[in-house]
Write a protein that holds these residues in place. Structure first.
Motif, mmCIF file in Angstrom:
data_model
loop_
_atom_site.group_PDB
_atom_site.id
_atom_site.type_symbol
_atom_site.label_atom_id
_atom_site.label_comp_id
_atom_site.label_asym_id
_atom_site.label_seq_id
_atom_site.Cartn_x
_atom_site.Cartn_y
_atom_site.Cartn_z
ATOM 1 N N MET A 154 0.233 0.728 -9.384
ATOM 2 C CA MET A 154 1.114 1.608 -10.311
ATOM 3 C C MET A 154 1.662 2.476 -10.269
ATOM 4 S SD MET A 154 -2.898 2.602 -12.425
ATOM 5 C CE MET A 154 -2.287 4.077 -12.325
ATOM 6 N N ASP A 155 1.976 2.462 -8.292
ATOM 7 C CA ASP A 155 2.784 3.190 -7.665
ATOM 8 C C ASP A 155 3.880 3.208 -6.730
ATOM 9 O OD1 ASP A 155 3.415 6.233 -7.544
ATOM 10 O OD2 ASP A 155 2.269 6.013 -4.558
ATOM 11 N N ARG A 156 4.174 1.061 -7.522
ATOM 12 C CA ARG A 156 4.710 0.763 -6.490
ATOM 13 C C ARG A 156 6.295 0.956 -5.621
ATOM 14 N NH1 ARG A 156 5.256 -5.550 -9.594
ATOM 15 N NH2 ARG A 156 2.987 -5.318 -8.792
ATOM 16 N N GLY A 157 6.837 2.090 -7.298
ATOM 17 C CA GLY A 157 7.872 2.310 -6.215
ATOM 18 C C GLY A 157 8.170 3.246 -5.026
ATOM 19 N N ARG A 158 7.366 3.905 -4.981
ATOM 20 C CA ARG A 158 6.933 4.920 -3.664
ATOM 21 C C ARG A 158 6.622 4.376 -2.358
ATOM 22 N NH1 ARG A 158 6.202 10.402 -6.053
ATOM 23 N NH2 ARG A 158 5.996 10.430 -8.376
ATOM 24 N N ALA A 159 6.093 2.842 -2.068
ATOM 25 C CA ALA A 159 5.819 2.548 -1.128
ATOM 26 C C ALA A 159 7.058 2.608 0.112
ATOM 27 C CB ALA A 159 5.720 0.444 -1.670
ATOM 28 N N PRO A 160 6.568 2.847 1.241
ATOM 29 C CA PRO A 160 7.399 3.162 1.887
ATOM 30 C C PRO A 160 8.510 2.922 2.366
ATOM 31 C CG PRO A 160 5.199 3.121 2.810
ATOM 32 C CD PRO A 160 4.908 3.574 1.524
ATOM 33 N N ALA A 161 9.379 2.980 2.296
ATOM 34 C CA ALA A 161 10.925 2.279 2.572
ATOM 35 C C ALA A 161 10.686 1.861 3.746
ATOM 36 C CB ALA A 161 12.168 2.297 3.063
ATOM 37 N N THR A 162 9.498 2.434 5.600
ATOM 38 C CA THR A 162 9.737 1.987 6.145
ATOM 39 C C THR A 162 8.280 0.818 6.199
ATOM 40 O OG1 THR A 162 7.790 3.783 6.994
ATOM 41 C CG2 THR A 162 10.480 4.058 7.418
ATOM 42 N N ALA A 163 7.933 0.599 5.407
ATOM 43 C CA ALA A 163 6.843 -0.414 5.233
ATOM 44 C C ALA A 163 7.472 -1.809 6.442
ATOM 45 C CB ALA A 163 6.264 -1.019 3.655
ATOM 46 N N ASP A 164 8.175 -2.390 6.042
ATOM 47 C CA ASP A 164 8.664 -3.642 7.262
ATOM 48 C C ASP A 164 8.349 -3.345 8.483
ATOM 49 O OD1 ASP A 164 8.164 -5.782 5.144
ATOM 50 O OD2 ASP A 164 9.977 -5.830 4.917
ATOM 51 N N ALA A 165 9.194 -2.419 8.600
ATOM 52 C CA ALA A 165 9.796 -1.830 10.274
ATOM 53 C C ALA A 165 7.841 -1.815 10.605
ATOM 54 C CB ALA A 165 10.374 -0.597 10.748
ATOM 55 N N GLN A 166 7.177 -0.626 10.723
ATOM 56 C CA GLN A 166 5.781 -1.064 10.846
ATOM 57 C C GLN A 166 4.837 -2.062 10.301
ATOM 58 O OE1 GLN A 166 4.492 2.357 11.500
ATOM 59 N NE2 GLN A 166 5.752 3.207 11.025
ATOM 60 N N LEU A 167 4.915 -2.312 9.643
ATOM 61 C CA LEU A 167 4.535 -4.265 9.460
ATOM 62 C C LEU A 167 5.337 -5.098 10.556
ATOM 63 C CD1 LEU A 167 4.177 -5.180 6.283
ATOM 64 C CD2 LEU A 167 2.522 -4.203 7.674
ATOM 65 N N LEU A 168 6.469 -4.884 11.364
ATOM 66 C CA LEU A 168 6.581 -5.633 12.581
ATOM 67 C C LEU A 168 6.224 -5.193 13.849
ATOM 68 C CD1 LEU A 168 9.265 -7.749 12.709
ATOM 69 C CD2 LEU A 168 10.324 -5.917 13.834
ATOM 70 N N MET A 184 -7.746 1.102 -3.974
ATOM 71 C CA MET A 184 -6.017 1.720 -3.593
ATOM 72 C C MET A 184 -5.703 0.122 -4.124
ATOM 73 S SD MET A 184 -7.082 1.952 0.509
ATOM 74 C CE MET A 184 -8.652 3.615 1.072
ATOM 75 N N VAL A 185 -5.454 -0.810 -4.190
ATOM 76 C CA VAL A 185 -4.815 -1.649 -5.022
ATOM 77 C C VAL A 185 -4.990 -1.288 -6.046
ATOM 78 C CG1 VAL A 185 -4.528 -4.304 -5.415
ATOM 79 C CG2 VAL A 185 -5.946 -3.785 -3.334
ATOM 80 N N VAL A 186 -5.492 -1.256 -6.728
ATOM 81 C CA VAL A 186 -4.856 -0.213 -8.364
ATOM 82 C C VAL A 186 -3.675 0.980 -8.353
ATOM 83 C CG1 VAL A 186 -5.608 0.407 -10.315
ATOM 84 C CG2 VAL A 186 -6.647 -1.878 -9.339
ATOM 85 N N LEU A 238 0.246 -1.213 -0.062
ATOM 86 C CA LEU A 238 -0.360 0.124 -0.181
ATOM 87 C C LEU A 238 0.938 1.207 0.113
ATOM 88 C CD1 LEU A 238 -3.142 0.702 0.344
ATOM 89 C CD2 LEU A 238 -2.413 1.227 2.727
ATOM 90 N N THR A 239 0.114 2.163 -1.086
ATOM 91 C CA THR A 239 1.065 3.392 -1.247
ATOM 92 C C THR A 239 0.233 4.591 -0.469
ATOM 93 O OG1 THR A 239 1.078 4.176 -3.307
ATOM 94 C CG2 THR A 239 2.397 2.650 -2.712
ATOM 95 N N ALA A 240 1.077 5.647 0.014
ATOM 96 C CA ALA A 240 0.310 7.187 0.464
ATOM 97 C C ALA A 240 -0.664 7.195 -0.812
ATOM 98 C CB ALA A 240 0.967 8.104 0.651
#
Lengths: 569, 105
Positions: free
Chosen positions: A540-554, A534-536, A482-484
């Motif tokens: 399309m915006d894949r490059g912009r997924a936040p770099a902190t996503a893994d830390a947040q999911l953890l 949201m998904v589509v 998910l991206t902003a």
């Protein structure tokens, strides 16, 4: 008189306990620390106390009388919403430590803009949900004292706004827990005693058989305080202010204000928006002839199942749980407490149809819970039970309206009113101003929207929540992609489609009933659209997924005590 | 390098740690989806079943038509049962993950 005293006592106790609590608990972090001692049972009762609103206390029985047994899907959906919350949201969100949905949006996706957008949607949902609370207050005070409708709306609006601005009700767990038990007692005791007193259900023919609701032996006398458009299901002789009149079967006509008398056994004319249903039709939970078609039922279930998690005043209560597993335990208990409460409104709907057929004429089916005790049990017994019900209803408006207004004021003062904050005193001042300002639009709407059912208004709040915050929470918690931008696009599409369809349904009489029902309960269309957007857009915006996503999911998913969650970092 | 535990990988959000995390998330999400499907199959088919079987209206139990009774009462205990079972299973999954990160001696 007894009822008015009971209402004043409940209001006074709520305000008093709230203000006293503020002296003890000053800030959210105090609340947070202090609340570690709060057990799951207390937390669950507090959540139930804040959740059971005018829609549950008055609206379900009112809608049941009006539409039929199909209204009973509503409490099922209200409860199922907590199952969705339990399965997908409760534990992870508690671990992340975000206090509001706007907090969650910003910390998970790292976008301040998204926070602002979420805040705007919180205002929409909260406003929609506040209107029926105020409407219930106006109705109740009028039933009890005879004061005009607007008096109750303004009085409760003022008390709630003043109380919230003074700092009362801010997350006071024990006050809300007390409200839950008060409400449950106030709806359960009269229901049981009335059934005992009457020895079961009277007038079965109009409830389950081939009959329409009819005037009782001795006739029916109804005071109309305003001209009312009604339809006569059968050819009828009646009188208004003593002047005899006649109406043909299926005739639609406006009755002037005055005293309407119907002779014994006359089928009661029904107000605009109500179908005269025979018992067998009325008691069907779903059918394509009555107002509750399968499409409507499913859309309602989708909205309530997915919308509960997006209500602004609900999630914040979960932070008084010490950790993720405690949040889960609390939610399971909430399911139990809600199930207990929802066993009783159906009794009022059934007895109301048998004993209060005049509500079909006036159209005020929402007041059935308040009227029933005195109608079923003339004398002191009925009066005492009526007072208890009125007090319970007031507890429902007060607690839900206060919870909502706290969320709205917090959203305005923290998320939207930017720049120049800093000093604590300035933040407090802003919160107060926001609380006093945020109550004004809902009051205006409640005064204008007299004809709308409490439960329908609440249904819209759920539809909007299900179409916006539900996809944001579910995808944000369970999908790293998910991206902003994707989230923002979904929020915009979900809110525009759901509220657009609702307003379209109000402005335009659609020809077919299925279409009309979809317009009044659009979740089944708007929720999938919001998810898809949201998904589509995120893909399309894949490059912009936040770099902190893994830390947040953890932080969202790691069990406590491993040194991986937020607590240790 | 052999001294690195799953905990280190997770804490530093390495690719390896990402795999552990996704495994936990997949297990939890699988459990939640399974519960939703089971529950949705039961509660979600009810409106359709009542719609397709209008004859049930003639059946009376405790003096009430059966469909009305079905909507008003028996689903609520089912909610609670699903909630309790899910809560226990979710806790067990977390215990498994804990054993992975902090192997018992």
């Amino acid at each position: 008189m007894i009822a008015l005293a009971a209402i004043v006592a409940v209001t006074g106790a709520t305000v008093g306990l709230g203000l006293y609590g503020v002296r003890v608990v000053r800030t959210t972090s105090d609340l947070f620390v202090a609340s570690r001692a709060v057990t799951p049972w207390w937390n669950a009762a507090a959540i139930g106390g804040e959740y059971l609103s005018a829609a549950s206390f008055l609206g379900i029985a009112g809608l049941q009388m009006k539409l039929g047994s199909g209204a009973l899907w509503l409490p099922l959906g209200f409860t199922a919403g907590y199952l969705a919350l339990l399965l997908f949201v409760a534990a992870p969100l508690r671990r992340l430590g975000a206090y509001t949905i706007s907090d969650f949006a910003e910390s998970r996706l790292g976008s301040v803009r998204l926070r602002t957008l979420s805040a705007a949607i919180v205002l929409g949902i909260g406003g929609f949900y506040l209107v029926p609370q105020l409407k219930g207050a106006g109705l109740t005070l009028r039933e009890v004292t005879g004061a005009p409708y607007w008096v109750g709306v303004l009085a409760v609006g003022a008390v709630v706004a003043g109380n919230v601005a003074a700092g009362g009700m801010r997350g006071i767990t024990y006050v809300q827990a007390f409200q839950y038990w008060l409400k449950t007692f106030a709806i359960a005791l009269p229901a049981c005693l009335l059934l005992l007193y009457l020895g079961g259900l009277p007038e079965r023919a109009a409830l389950f058989g081939h009959e329409l609701p009819r005037a009782p032996a001795g006739g029916l006398v109804v005071e109309l305080d305003a001209p009312t458009m009604v339809t006569f299901p059968e050819a009828t002789r009646y009188s208004i202010d003593g002047v005899a009149r006649r109406a043909r079967a299926d005739e639609r006509r406006e009755l002037p204000a005055g005293t309407v008398r119907l002779p014994a056994d006359t089928a009661v004319p029904v107000s605009e928006g109500i179908d005269a249903q025979r018992g067998e039709q009325w008691s069907r939970p779903v059918s394509d002839q009555g107002p509750v078609s399968p499409v409507f039922v499913y859309s309602l279930l989708v909205a309530t199942f997915l919308g509960t998690m997006g209500l602004p005043h609900i999630l914040v209560r979960f932070y008084t749980n010490p950790d993720g597993p405690a949040a889960r335990r609390t939610t399971v208990r909430v399911l139990g407490l809600l199930s207990l409460f929802y066993a009783f409104p159906v009794v009022y709907g059934l007895l109301g149809r048998a004993l209060l057929p005049e509500l079909y004429l006036t159209g005020e089916t929402d007041s059935v819970v308040l009227r029933l005790p005195e109608a079923a049990w003339p004398g002191l017994g009925g009066e005492l039970l009526g007072a208890l019900v009125a007090a319970g209803a007031f507890a429902a408006f007060m607690s839900t309206a206060s919870g909502l207004l706290v969320s709205l004021a917090g959203t305005v003062s923290f998320d939207l009113w930017r720049g120049g904050e800093g000093a604590v005193s300035e933040r407090r001042r802003r919160f107060r101003v926001a609380a006093l300002g945020a109550i004004v639009p809902p009051i205006a709407l409640a005064l204008l929207a007299r004809g709308l059912d409490i439960s329908l208004l609440v249904g819209w709040a759920f539809a909007l929540a299900a179409s916006t915050f539900c996809p944001l929470l579910l995808l944000g918690i369970w999908w790293e992609g998910l991206t902003a931008r994707g989230a923002a696009a979904g929020l915009v599409v979900g809110s525009l489609v759901s509220s657009g369809l609702i307003f379209l349904g109000l402005a335009w009489e659609a020809g077919t009933t299925t279409l009309q029902e979809l317009l009044s309960q659009p979740a089944v269309i708007s929720v999938p659209l919001a998810f898809a957007t949201m998904v589509v857009v995120s893909l399309m915006d894949r490059g912009r997924a936040p770099a902190t996503a893994d830390a947040q999911l953890l932080a969202l998913h790691a069990p406590e005590g491993l040194g991986l969650g937020l607590e240790q970092r | 390098m052999s001294g690195r535990t799953p905990r280190d990988e997770l804490r530093d959000t390495t690719e390896h740690g990402g795999l552990y995390l996704r495994r936990l998330m997949r297990a939890q999400l699988g459990l939640s989806l399974l519960t939703v499907i089971a529950f949705g199959g039961l509660a979600g088919s009810l409106p359709l079943a009542l719609y397709l079987l209008p004859g049930l209206q003639e059946v009376e139990v405790l003096g009430l038509p059966l469909p009305l009774l079905i909507v008003a009462v028996p689903l609520y205990p089912v909610f609670i049962a699903f909630g309790l079972v899910y809560e226990r299973r979710a806790r067990a999954l977390e215990a498994e993950f804990r054993d992975l990160v902090e192997p018992p001696e």
